[in-house]
Every structure is written in structure tokens, then in C-alpha cells.
Enzyme design. Structure first.
Site: not given
Ligand code: GAR
Length: 207
Positions: A13-14, A90, A92-93, A107, A109
Site C-alpha cells: 500500500s505504501n 521485511m 535486514i540489509l 524506510n 516504520h
């Protein structure tokens, strides 16, 4: 043209909120790539993804995270991406990936950082009993949900809210502040000094 890559693992949705502002001309940029790490992520089938190069890249098909990320880095460099937008991605880079794109990864949150980092932020807020929570757009640094904060929006937590009730109310604000942050970045109106992020007013940027 300012080129954006969106990373998403779920509903999208974002992603859709940002695409819609590009389509309406409020954000002057193009989404060059939509990348998902989940084959069945609904984001890949959203109508907003039509016409956008959309890729499922399976992390499990690589020997390790480094190989997966090296593949992503090559793809992003080839597409000359200016900004990576994590929208419900979802995963982690690694510090190596992040350092390749310093201040070029953002990002969102679903909490007011630095409170309630990590997973299930809305549930954490409900369980803690806070009266206000919200959402945060931030640069991604080497930590988890620790990078410099660009924008935040506050949402009231009601006494009998479930995590889903709160998440729905926070999401409305996410769809407002995430495209706004992207817009500021495309207009080069964001100045970072250490942890402090200043948004330059339109008229200050003219000269
Ligand atoms: C959003 O609520 C976003 O804040 C959250 O995942 C959701 C994605 O929704 N992100 C995180 O929790 C990151 N730690 P969407 O797929 O509909 O944009």
C-alpha cells in the site's frame, strides 16, 4: 529523471501511495524497479505495478546473503538508481549493502522511533500502553531502525485498540508522510548533518 527502486515484501500500500503521487505529477520521478523477496507478495500484482519492471528475486536461490545483495547492487547500479525506498521490505540489509548507498535508502516504520523498533511495532505499542504512537520515515544506516529521522506523524492509541485497529490508523499517516519524504528527496530539499535532518523550504532552495 530521478530514479527510484522500491523494495517490498507484502501488500504494497505504501508502494501504491508513492506511485499515485508520481502519476498525479506531485512527485517528479520514475519508479525504475520494484523488487520483492517474496514470490507471492501481493504488491507484485497490484494494478499500480503495471508498467513498472517488477522482479521477484529469491534470496534462497543464492549461496548466501552477500551473493543475494551483490546481485541487487549490480541491478541497482545498472539502472542508475538515485533512491531505494523500503516499503514493507521485511529483510535486514547488511552494512556492506547500506554503505554502497549512503543516505540513499529510506524506510518507513510503523512506530515513533526510537520506540518499538523491529517487528510487530503496532502490537508492541498496544502492549506497552502508550497513548500515542505513529510512524517514522528514516534513512537506513547500519543498525536496525536507527538511521536519521526524516519525518514522523503521531497517532493516538485508544484504550481498546487492537494492534490491527492501531495499524490501520497509522497506515493512513504512512501514506501521507512516505510520499512527502520521497518528494523532498527528489527535490533535493533534505540536508543531513550527523543525525539531524533538515527539510529546506521551497523558497530557500531557489539559489
Ligand atoms: C507498513 O505498515 C510499514 O510501516 C511496515 O510494513 C507495512 C507495509 O505495508 N514496515 C515495517 O514494519 C518495517 N519494519 P504495505 O506493504 O501495505 O506498504
Amino acid at each position: 529523471m530521478f530514479k527510484i527502486a522500491i523494495f517490498a515484501s507484502g501488500r504494497g500500500s505504501n508502494f501504491a501511495a508513492i506511485v499515485n503521487q508520481i502519476k498525479s505529477g506531485q512527485i517528479k520521478a520514475q519508479i525504475s524497479l520494484l523488487i520483492s523477496d517474496k514470490e507471492d507478495a501481493p504488491v507484485l500484482n497490484r494494478p499500480e505495478a503495471e508498467g513498472i519492471e517488477s522482479l521477484f528475486i529469491d534470496p534462497a536461490s543464492f549461496n548466501n546473503q552477500t551473493a543475494y545483495e551483490n546481485y541487487l547492487i549490480k541491478l541497482l547500479q545498472k539502472a542508475e538508481i538515485d533512491l531505494i525506498v523500503l516499503a514493507g521490505y521485511m529483510r535486514i540489509l547488511s552494512p556492506v549493502f547500506v554503505s554502497q548507498f549512503k543516505n540513499k535508502i529510506i524506510n518507513i516504520h510503523p512506530a515513533l522511533l526510537p520506540a518499538f523498533k523491529g517487528l510487530h511495532a503496532q502490537q508492541q505499542a498496544v502492549d506497552y500502553g502508550v497513548k500515542y504512537s505513529g510512524c517514522t520515515v528514516h534513512f537506513v544506516d547500519q543498525g536496525m531502525d536507527t538511521g536519521p529521522i526524516i519525518l514522523q506523524a503521531v497517532v493516538e492509541v485508544k484504550a481498546d485498540d487492537s494492534a490491527a485497529d492501531l495499524a490501520a490508523r497509522i497506515l493512513v499517516e504512512e501514506h501521507r508522510i512516505y510520499p512527502a519524504a520521497v518528494k523532498f528527496l527528489t527535490e533535493n530539499r533534505i540536508k543531513i548533518t550527523g543525525r539531524k535532518v533538515k527539510i529546506i523550504k521551497e523558497e530557500e532552495n531557489l539559489g
